[in-house]
Motif scaffolding. Structure first.
Motif, short mmCIF file in Angstrom:
data_model
loop_
_atom_site.label_atom_id
_atom_site.label_comp_id
_atom_site.label_asym_id
_atom_site.label_seq_id
_atom_site.Cartn_x
_atom_site.Cartn_y
_atom_site.Cartn_z
N GLY A 294 0.80 -1.22 0.00
CA GLY A 294 0.00 0.00 0.00
C GLY A 294 0.83 1.26 0.00
N ASN A 295 1.86 1.28 0.82
CA ASN A 295 2.70 2.49 0.90
C ASN A 295 3.50 2.71 -0.37
OD1 ASN A 295 2.50 3.92 3.60
ND2 ASN A 295 2.71 1.79 4.27
N THR A 296 3.98 1.62 -0.99
CA THR A 296 4.71 1.81 -2.25
C THR A 296 3.78 2.34 -3.33
OG1 THR A 296 4.32 -0.54 -2.75
CG2 THR A 296 6.45 0.06 -1.79
N GLU A 297 2.53 1.91 -3.33
CA GLU A 297 1.58 2.43 -4.32
C GLU A 297 1.29 3.91 -4.06
OE1 GLU A 297 -1.92 0.11 -4.67
OE2 GLU A 297 -0.87 -1.68 -5.40
N LEU A 298 1.16 4.27 -2.78
CA LEU A 298 0.93 5.68 -2.46
C LEU A 298 2.10 6.55 -2.92
CD1 LEU A 298 -0.66 5.63 1.12
CD2 LEU A 298 -1.75 6.35 -1.01
N VAL A 299 3.32 6.07 -2.67
CA VAL A 299 4.50 6.83 -3.07
C VAL A 299 4.57 6.95 -4.59
CG1 VAL A 299 7.02 6.84 -3.08
CG2 VAL A 299 5.79 6.24 -1.00
N LEU A 300 4.27 5.83 -5.30
CA LEU A 300 4.33 5.86 -6.75
C LEU A 300 3.31 6.83 -7.34
CD1 LEU A 300 4.86 2.06 -7.54
CD2 LEU A 300 6.50 3.91 -7.87
N LYS A 301 2.16 6.96 -6.69
CA LYS A 301 1.15 7.91 -7.17
C LYS A 301 1.59 9.35 -6.97
CE LYS A 301 -2.93 4.96 -6.58
NZ LYS A 301 -3.43 5.05 -7.96
N LYS A 302 2.38 9.60 -5.95
CA LYS A 302 2.81 10.96 -5.64
C LYS A 302 4.05 11.39 -6.41
CE LYS A 302 0.90 10.76 -0.95
NZ LYS A 302 1.20 10.79 0.51
N LEU A 303 4.89 10.40 -6.80
CA LEU A 303 6.15 10.74 -7.46
C LEU A 303 5.98 10.92 -8.96
CD1 LEU A 303 8.75 8.38 -5.70
CD2 LEU A 303 8.50 10.86 -5.43
N ASP A 304 6.84 11.77 -9.50
CA ASP A 304 6.91 11.92 -10.94
C ASP A 304 7.51 10.64 -11.52
OD1 ASP A 304 7.74 12.50 -13.58
OD2 ASP A 304 7.86 14.63 -13.10
N PRO A 305 6.90 10.07 -12.56
CA PRO A 305 7.44 8.83 -13.15
C PRO A 305 8.91 8.93 -13.54
CG PRO A 305 5.28 9.32 -14.05
CD PRO A 305 5.67 10.51 -13.23
N ALA A 306 9.40 10.13 -13.75
CA ALA A 306 10.81 10.30 -14.14
C ALA A 306 11.74 10.35 -12.95
CB ALA A 306 10.96 11.57 -14.99
N HIS A 307 11.20 10.33 -11.76
CA HIS A 307 12.04 10.41 -10.56
C HIS A 307 12.95 9.19 -10.50
CE1 HIS A 307 13.21 10.73 -6.33
NE2 HIS A 307 12.78 12.00 -6.39
N PRO A 308 14.23 9.37 -10.13
CA PRO A 308 15.20 8.24 -10.15
C PRO A 308 14.85 7.12 -9.17
CG PRO A 308 16.15 10.20 -9.12
CD PRO A 308 14.87 10.64 -9.77
N THR A 309 14.07 7.39 -8.14
CA THR A 309 13.76 6.33 -7.16
C THR A 309 12.54 5.50 -7.54
OG1 THR A 309 12.39 7.85 -5.86
CG2 THR A 309 14.73 7.70 -5.29
N PRO A 627 -2.90 -8.87 1.67
CA PRO A 627 -2.66 -7.47 1.26
C PRO A 627 -3.49 -7.12 0.04
CG PRO A 627 -0.88 -8.86 0.51
CD PRO A 627 -1.79 -9.76 1.29
N PHE A 628 -3.84 -5.88 -0.10
CA PHE A 628 -4.64 -5.44 -1.24
C PHE A 628 -4.02 -4.19 -1.84
CE2 PHE A 628 -6.71 -4.27 2.82
CZ PHE A 628 -6.45 -2.91 2.83
N GLY A 629 -4.33 -3.96 -3.11
CA GLY A 629 -3.88 -2.75 -3.78
C GLY A 629 -4.84 -1.60 -3.51
N ILE A 630 -4.38 -0.39 -3.76
CA ILE A 630 -5.20 0.80 -3.49
C ILE A 630 -6.47 0.78 -4.34
CG2 ILE A 630 -5.29 3.30 -3.71
CD1 ILE A 630 -2.37 3.39 -2.95
N ASP A 631 -6.35 0.46 -5.64
CA ASP A 631 -7.51 0.46 -6.52
C ASP A 631 -8.52 -0.60 -6.07
OD1 ASP A 631 -6.45 2.51 -7.97
OD2 ASP A 631 -5.60 1.22 -9.53
N ASP A 632 -8.03 -1.80 -5.69
CA ASP A 632 -8.95 -2.85 -5.22
C ASP A 632 -9.68 -2.40 -3.96
OD1 ASP A 632 -8.20 -4.52 -7.28
OD2 ASP A 632 -6.61 -5.49 -6.12
N PHE A 633 -8.96 -1.74 -3.08
CA PHE A 633 -9.57 -1.28 -1.84
C PHE A 633 -10.64 -0.22 -2.10
CE2 PHE A 633 -9.45 1.61 1.90
CZ PHE A 633 -10.00 0.74 2.83
N LEU A 634 -10.34 0.74 -2.97
CA LEU A 634 -11.31 1.79 -3.26
C LEU A 634 -12.54 1.24 -3.97
CD1 LEU A 634 -8.92 4.69 -4.34
CD2 LEU A 634 -10.17 4.44 -2.19
N ARG A 635 -12.35 0.23 -4.85
CA ARG A 635 -13.51 -0.39 -5.48
C ARG A 635 -14.39 -1.07 -4.44
NH1 ARG A 635 -10.13 -1.43 -10.15
NH2 ARG A 635 -9.31 -3.30 -9.15
N ALA A 636 -13.76 -1.72 -3.45
CA ALA A 636 -14.54 -2.37 -2.39
C ALA A 636 -15.31 -1.34 -1.58
CB ALA A 636 -13.61 -3.19 -1.49
N ILE A 637 -14.70 -0.19 -1.28
CA ILE A 637 -15.38 0.88 -0.54
C ILE A 637 -16.60 1.36 -1.34
CG2 ILE A 637 -15.17 3.26 0.26
CD1 ILE A 637 -13.75 1.38 2.09
#
Length: 648
Positions: A294-309, A627-637
């Motif tokens: 979940g946290n890696t997905e949150l970080v990936l949504k916030k970061l620019d795809p071009a970011h080195p990390t 564990p669940f992904g963010i999109d799966d969780f929001l669809r369940a909500i």
């Protein structure tokens, strides 16, 4: 005549005087034999003075039907002369039982001169006399009515007494053939030393012994199980063994079957304990993975795809997802994985799957499948079927060195209630689908077979297997009320056979999957209850980033307090199933008493099929597995908020 066989014997002259002077006082008919067994019949006074009832024993021309034949007398005489010991023989003639005893007589030079033969008779129907001395003939007649083998053995391991059951059923010999045989020759060689030890104890220490052994009847093997009980007795002043032998073959078979069932029960209990351990490990691991994913997905949504990390974070996400797949295998073994069963044609599904699985195999391995033409419907999770096939095919592939063949078969079977030879003790009567996977590979050692379903047990080299493949298959099959067996021999390949309950109802229509949601239809106030801080923080961040009002609590007590503070104005309860003091379902029931419109979504790293027998959790309806992904969780909500309230 000497009364005790071990007293000094009378010389011939004294015996002649005794017989001539008082023939009527001699207790038994007696005769004099030479060293070769020939009758030396006395004349004159001896014949004239014998009572009429005793004269029938006297031969006319030195022979008589009442006297044992010359050949037998000669054999007896040779043994008596050789051993200087009396010889006993019994026979039945014309319905009369005769007992003969041949005594050695001293000559004047101290050697063995002539021989003394005594004869006693009694009807075979006569009841035994209740005197202090044991009568061999009486004992054998008494035992004829007993439906078990009763034998009498002398100290030289010679059969001297038997009953009708022993003669006809066990030995299959005539009375003349029975006398003197060694009954221990019928004992299985592996059991003979122990039986000899017991016989020695009986004779030497006057102990009562019993034991089990294998013996053959009549003409020879196969051997049958028997129980013997023996006790020492004295017959004609000689120690003998009276033994009762009872066949217990069926009893031994029942004991072996009971032992096998006991071993199966112990193995099942062991597997259940290992499954509980695996489930507990998977639960804790899934909680950690849920936070990582979940946290890696949150970080990936916030970061620019071009970011080195970004690439590093994506690697973390990928590895965490793979780890989640491993925990799902553990949960499948522990039968705590939430399945989504569907009704489908098993033969069609296997056929389609095998085409795809061919890519798992090397070019030198031929994959064959023989599927029945009739449709075989099962209610099963298709994903779990894929797990079963992939794990069994990979194991079969790894067992083959060089070229080989893997054969997959599928068909329908039926077990009737009175069918006791199914070989599948884990199944109840009914209709089943049978799936088998056979390879001609290296096979499995007998010592390894009991462990093949244990998690992390593997015979493969390090790095070539996790040891979870067969444990996953085992867990899935058991979770679906099926049964699995493995038959294998080293060098002869392996066959796995799986039985799954056959679905008899019409095929259900497929429920369309939820379409991805790009925007939530409803904004609401959500109460999140989770005792794991990382999960609680993750869920809060996901919901707040999507403009929900979020209340949090780490247990039921804190949740009830927060709900009261907000006057129970809560639209949705998102709670872990397992909480300290009060579980999630009980918490939802308390809140719905104050707010009947409250909707609920339950989470768990593994969901019990039924919590406290109160509610069946439904994946895709009111439950989401960690564990669940963010999109799966929001669809369940969104799905729960859009549905009607269901009372728990």
């Amino acid at each position: 005549m000497p009364e005790n066989l071990h007293e000094p014997l009378l010389p011939n002259l004294q015996l002649d005087e005794l017989l001539a002077s008082a023939p009527c006082n001699v207790p038994k008919p007696v005769f004099i034999l030479d060293r070769e067994g020939k009758l030396l019949c006395p004349d004159g006074l001896f014949r004239d003075n014998l009572p009429t009832d005793r004269r029938k024993f006297l031969p006319g021309d030195h022979e008589s039907k009442k006297i044992i034949d010359l050949e037998t007398r000669k054999a007896m005489a040779e043994e008596v002369v050789r051993t200087a010991q009396p010889k006993r023989f019994d026979s039945v003639q014309d319905g009369v039982a005769y007992s003969y005893t041949l005594y050695p007589l001293e000559s004047f030079d101290g050697g063995i001169g002539n021989l003394l033969l005594t004869v006693s008779e009694r009807s075979t129907q006569q009841a035994p006399q209740s005197d202090e001395s044991n009568s061999l003939a009486a004992a054998t007649e008494l035992y004829d009515a007993i439906p078990a083998s009763i034998i009498i053995i002398d100290a030289r391991m010679r059969l001297v007494g038997w009953n009708r059951f022993s003669r006809d059923t066990i030995n299959g010999l005539s009375d003349n053939e029975m006398l003197g045989i060694n009954p221990l020759r019928r004992v299985h060689p592996d059991d003979l030393p122990e039986i000899k030890r017991k016989v020695h104890n009986i004779l030497q220490f006057d102990t009562e012994e019993s034991g089990e052994y294998r013996m053959f009847h009549k003409n020879g093997p196969p051997y049958k199980w028997a129980m013997i009980r023996g006790k020492r007795t004295i017959i004609d002043n000689e120690p003998c063994i009276v033994a009762v032998v009872t066949e217990i073959t069926e009893l031994k078979k029942a004991e072996q079957q009971q032992k096998k069932l006991q071993e199966q029960l112990l193995q099942l209990q062991k597997m259940e304990l290992v499954g509980q351990l695996a489930g507990g490990i998977a639960h804790d691991f899934n909680n950690a993975l849920a936070a990582i994913i979940g946290n890696t997905e949150l970080v990936l949504k916030k970061l620019d795809p071009a970011h080195p990390t970004v690439s590093n974070i994506r690697d973390i996400h990928t590895l965490a997802t793979r780890s989640a797949d491993l925990t799902r295998q553990l949960l499948a073994f522990a039968r705590k994985q939430v399945a989504m069963p569907q009704v489908f044609n098993l033969t069609e599904a296997i056929s389609e799957s095998l085409h795809l699985h061919q890519r798992l195999l090397d070019d030198n391995i031929q994959l064959e499948w023989h599927l029945c033409e009739e449709p075989i419907q099962v209610k099963f999770d298709p994903t779990q079927l894929e797990q079963i096939l992939s794990n069994l095919l990979i194991n079969a592939r790894d067992a083959i060195e060089g070229s080989g063949r893997i054969t997959v078969k599928c068909g329908g079977v039926r077990f009737d209630p009175d069918d006791g030879k199914t070989g599948t003790p884990g199944l109840s009567p009914g209709h089943y689908a049978k799936l088998s996977v056979t390879d001609n590979g290296s096979g499995i050692e007998a010592t390894v077979l009991p462990h093949i379903y244990e998690p992390f047990f593997t015979t493969k080299e390090v790095g070539k297997g996790t040891g979870l493949g067969l444990s996953t298959v085992y867990g899935i099959v058991r979770q679906n009320n099926g049964h699995i067996e493995c038959n294998s021999e080293p060098g002869k390949g392996t066959t796995f056979e799986i039985w799954l309950p056959r679905h008899q109802e019409p095929q259900e229509t497929d429920v369309p999957a939820d379409k991805p949601q790009t925007e939530l239809e409803t904004k609401a106030t959500i109460m999140v209850v989770e005792d794991e801080p990382y999960i609680l923080k993750l869920v809060q961040d996901i919901l707040e980033s999507n403009d929900f009002t979020v209340l949090t609590a780490i247990d039921a007590h804190e949740c009830l307090g927060a709900a009261e503070t907000h006057e129970y104005r809560i639209d949705l309860l998102v709670t872990d199933v397992v909480l300290p003091t009060m579980n999630g379902i009980e918490l939802s029931q308390e809140l719905q008493k104050k707010n009947p419109a409250l909707k609920c979504l339950f989470m768990s790293a593994h969901a019990p099929e039924n919590v406290n027998g109160q509610k069946k959790l439904r994946d895709g309806v009111d439950f989401i597995q960690k564990p669940f992904g963010i999109d799966d969780f929001l669809r369940a909500i969104d799905r729960v908020l859009s549905s009607k309230v269901e009372k728990i």
